[in-house]
Design a protein around this motif. Sequence first.
Motif, mmCIF file in Angstrom:
data_model
loop_
_atom_site.group_PDB
_atom_site.id
_atom_site.type_symbol
_atom_site.label_atom_id
_atom_site.label_comp_id
_atom_site.label_asym_id
_atom_site.label_seq_id
_atom_site.Cartn_x
_atom_site.Cartn_y
_atom_site.Cartn_z
ATOM 1 N N SER A 1 0.900 -1.125 -0.042
ATOM 2 C CA SER A 1 -0.106 -0.045 0.120
ATOM 3 C C SER A 1 0.864 1.279 0.249
ATOM 4 C CB SER A 1 -0.879 -0.037 1.263
ATOM 5 O OG SER A 1 -0.196 0.137 2.529
ATOM 6 N N HIS A 2 2.386 0.893 0.065
ATOM 7 C CA HIS A 2 2.943 2.332 -0.259
ATOM 8 C C HIS A 2 3.754 2.217 -1.364
ATOM 9 C CE1 HIS A 2 2.120 1.913 4.159
ATOM 10 N NE2 HIS A 2 2.556 3.267 4.350
ATOM 11 N N ASP A 3 4.321 3.454 -1.731
ATOM 12 C CA ASP A 3 5.488 3.509 -2.804
ATOM 13 C C ASP A 3 6.666 3.060 -2.130
ATOM 14 O OD1 ASP A 3 3.745 4.339 -4.737
ATOM 15 O OD2 ASP A 3 3.925 6.434 -4.047
ATOM 16 N N ILE A 4 7.509 2.033 -2.443
ATOM 17 C CA ILE A 4 8.560 1.374 -1.710
ATOM 18 C C ILE A 4 10.004 2.482 -2.272
ATOM 19 C CG2 ILE A 4 9.908 -0.437 -1.354
ATOM 20 C CD1 ILE A 4 7.548 -2.065 -1.517
ATOM 21 N N ASP A 5 10.612 2.663 -1.315
ATOM 22 C CA ASP A 5 11.797 3.302 -1.752
ATOM 23 C C ASP A 5 13.025 2.462 -1.860
ATOM 24 O OD1 ASP A 5 13.545 5.764 -2.092
ATOM 25 O OD2 ASP A 5 14.587 5.434 -0.127
ATOM 26 N N HIS A 6 13.242 1.462 -0.704
ATOM 27 C CA HIS A 6 14.158 0.377 -0.972
ATOM 28 C C HIS A 6 13.668 -0.844 0.266
ATOM 29 C CE1 HIS A 6 16.122 3.082 2.127
ATOM 30 N NE2 HIS A 6 16.641 2.070 2.671
ATOM 31 N N VAL A 7 14.226 -1.890 -0.151
ATOM 32 C CA VAL A 7 13.939 -3.052 0.913
ATOM 33 C C VAL A 7 15.272 -3.785 1.206
ATOM 34 C CG1 VAL A 7 12.944 -5.383 1.041
ATOM 35 C CG2 VAL A 7 11.909 -3.510 -0.267
ATOM 36 N N LEU A 8 15.701 -3.969 2.455
ATOM 37 C CA LEU A 8 16.827 -4.536 2.854
ATOM 38 C C LEU A 8 16.483 -5.930 3.210
ATOM 39 C CD1 LEU A 8 18.231 -2.055 5.383
ATOM 40 C CD2 LEU A 8 19.179 -2.501 2.946
ATOM 41 N N ILE A 9 17.076 -6.969 2.618
ATOM 42 C CA ILE A 9 16.884 -8.544 3.101
ATOM 43 C C ILE A 9 18.297 -9.012 3.410
ATOM 44 C CG2 ILE A 9 16.132 -10.689 2.427
ATOM 45 C CD1 ILE A 9 14.465 -9.068 0.231
ATOM 46 N N GLU A 10 18.410 -9.030 4.971
ATOM 47 C CA GLU A 10 19.573 -9.564 5.371
ATOM 48 C C GLU A 10 19.118 -11.082 5.829
ATOM 49 O OE1 GLU A 10 21.035 -6.479 7.807
ATOM 50 O OE2 GLU A 10 21.455 -5.341 6.246
ATOM 51 N N ARG A 11 20.075 -11.532 6.703
ATOM 52 C CA ARG A 11 20.102 -12.960 7.097
ATOM 53 C C ARG A 11 19.381 -12.802 8.496
ATOM 54 N NH1 ARG A 11 24.117 -14.691 11.130
ATOM 55 N NH2 ARG A 11 24.116 -16.965 10.268
ATOM 56 N N GLY B 1 33.497 -11.689 12.151
ATOM 57 C CA GLY B 1 34.447 -11.564 10.933
ATOM 58 C C GLY B 1 33.803 -12.108 9.582
ATOM 59 N N GLN B 2 33.103 -12.918 9.675
ATOM 60 C CA GLN B 2 32.418 -13.507 8.354
ATOM 61 C C GLN B 2 31.580 -12.544 7.730
ATOM 62 O OE1 GLN B 2 30.483 -17.150 10.153
ATOM 63 N NE2 GLN B 2 31.246 -18.459 8.250
ATOM 64 N N LYS B 3 31.412 -12.930 6.495
ATOM 65 C CA LYS B 3 30.692 -11.898 5.651
ATOM 66 C C LYS B 3 29.771 -12.657 5.098
ATOM 67 C CE LYS B 3 34.735 -9.073 4.300
ATOM 68 N NZ LYS B 3 34.609 -7.667 4.644
ATOM 69 N N ASP B 4 28.466 -12.204 4.999
ATOM 70 C CA ASP B 4 27.091 -12.828 4.607
ATOM 71 C C ASP B 4 26.811 -12.020 3.370
ATOM 72 O OD1 ASP B 4 26.921 -14.890 6.370
ATOM 73 O OD2 ASP B 4 26.288 -13.437 7.878
ATOM 74 N N ASP B 5 25.983 -12.671 2.533
ATOM 75 C CA ASP B 5 25.305 -11.738 1.433
ATOM 76 C C ASP B 5 23.917 -11.299 2.117
ATOM 77 O OD1 ASP B 5 27.254 -12.408 -0.612
ATOM 78 O OD2 ASP B 5 26.176 -14.236 -1.328
ATOM 79 N N ALA B 6 23.791 -10.184 1.575
ATOM 80 C CA ALA B 6 22.639 -9.463 1.628
ATOM 81 C C ALA B 6 21.893 -8.564 0.371
ATOM 82 C CB ALA B 6 22.476 -8.393 2.941
ATOM 83 N N TYR B 7 20.678 -8.440 0.201
ATOM 84 C CA TYR B 7 19.994 -7.926 -0.832
ATOM 85 C C TYR B 7 19.372 -6.616 -0.518
ATOM 86 C CZ TYR B 7 21.229 -12.946 -1.963
ATOM 87 O OH TYR B 7 22.059 -14.028 -2.340
ATOM 88 N N GLN B 8 19.388 -5.694 -1.448
ATOM 89 C CA GLN B 8 18.857 -4.370 -1.463
ATOM 90 C C GLN B 8 18.099 -3.941 -2.683
ATOM 91 O OE1 GLN B 8 21.516 -1.133 -0.539
ATOM 92 N NE2 GLN B 8 19.478 -0.167 0.291
ATOM 93 N N PHE B 9 16.991 -3.721 -2.783
ATOM 94 C CA PHE B 9 16.207 -3.323 -3.707
ATOM 95 C C PHE B 9 16.048 -2.116 -3.747
ATOM 96 C CE2 PHE B 9 14.678 -7.854 -3.740
ATOM 97 C CZ PHE B 9 14.627 -8.226 -4.948
ATOM 98 N N ILE B 10 16.650 -1.239 -4.612
ATOM 99 C CA ILE B 10 16.621 0.322 -4.595
ATOM 100 C C ILE B 10 15.906 1.052 -5.721
ATOM 101 C CG2 ILE B 10 18.554 2.418 -4.438
ATOM 102 C CD1 ILE B 10 20.461 0.320 -3.698
ATOM 103 N N ILE B 11 15.184 1.891 -5.329
ATOM 104 C CA ILE B 11 14.245 2.555 -6.218
ATOM 105 C C ILE B 11 15.095 3.661 -7.402
ATOM 106 C CG2 ILE B 11 13.918 4.751 -4.915
ATOM 107 C CD1 ILE B 11 11.178 4.562 -5.970
ATOM 108 N N ARG B 12 14.967 3.299 -8.607
ATOM 109 C CA ARG B 12 15.610 4.000 -9.479
ATOM 110 C C ARG B 12 15.341 5.708 -9.412
ATOM 111 N NH1 ARG B 12 19.097 1.215 -12.780
ATOM 112 N NH2 ARG B 12 18.539 -0.971 -12.920
ATOM 113 N N SER B 13 16.111 6.568 -9.460
ATOM 114 C CA SER B 13 15.907 8.065 -9.477
ATOM 115 C C SER B 13 14.622 8.524 -10.442
ATOM 116 C CB SER B 13 16.932 9.028 -9.699
ATOM 117 O OG SER B 13 17.707 8.674 -10.651
ATOM 118 N N GLY B 14 14.706 8.065 -11.704
ATOM 119 C CA GLY B 14 13.769 8.461 -12.593
ATOM 120 C C GLY B 14 12.395 7.715 -12.027
ATOM 121 N N TYR B 15 12.143 6.578 -11.692
ATOM 122 C CA TYR B 15 10.994 6.099 -11.065
ATOM 123 C C TYR B 15 10.447 7.235 -9.865
ATOM 124 C CZ TYR B 15 7.437 2.826 -9.620
ATOM 125 O OH TYR B 15 6.220 2.322 -9.029
ATOM 126 N N LYS B 16 11.496 7.474 -9.113
ATOM 127 C CA LYS B 16 11.123 8.057 -7.822
ATOM 128 C C LYS B 16 10.646 9.439 -8.096
ATOM 129 C CE LYS B 16 13.118 9.105 -3.137
ATOM 130 N NZ LYS B 16 14.189 8.824 -2.498
#
Length: 157
Positions: free
Chosen positions: A54-64, A128-143
């Motif tokens: 129900s919102h315009d999403i700016d970005h989404v973080l998905i971490e472990r 010290g371990q590194k994990d992958d995380a994902y981020q969906f970021i809005i593109r400036s034109g769409y914003k």
Amino acid sequence: MSGWTLFFCAAAVGMLAILWMDHVRRQHERMDVERMRGSMLYYEIYPLIVEARSHDIDHVLIERTRVVFFSVCPPGEIGAFVMSEWGHRPLNPRRTMALAQAITDDLPVLLENRCYKLKRYKVTRPNGQKDDAYQFIIRSGYKTELMYARERKPRLY
């Protein structure tokens, strides 16, 4: 058989093997997503996903250890789901990716290349371990497009 014929036959067999392995990998990813969608974790995250629709999403973080949704307008956090607060263990890399894919199934706008870009980044844990995380970021034109559409919308006071 000439040398070239043998070479091209070997190359064709190699390409078929690569295509088959990719097909199997995609099947495994799809099964992981289906398992994630059927899990208690996803059942508990789902109300947050519905709220984000129900919102315009700016970005989404998905971490472990967490999933966080941010809004364009009003700017800020829509909501966060922290695994430990709900009694869930941190996700392994495979389940983190499956969660990201399941969220995009329920928020298809995130898959639109003109609207969002997917960024994979590393999160360093305290040990010290590194994990992958994902981020969906809005593109400036769409914003910008969303902001202008919001500006043109008549306000009812």
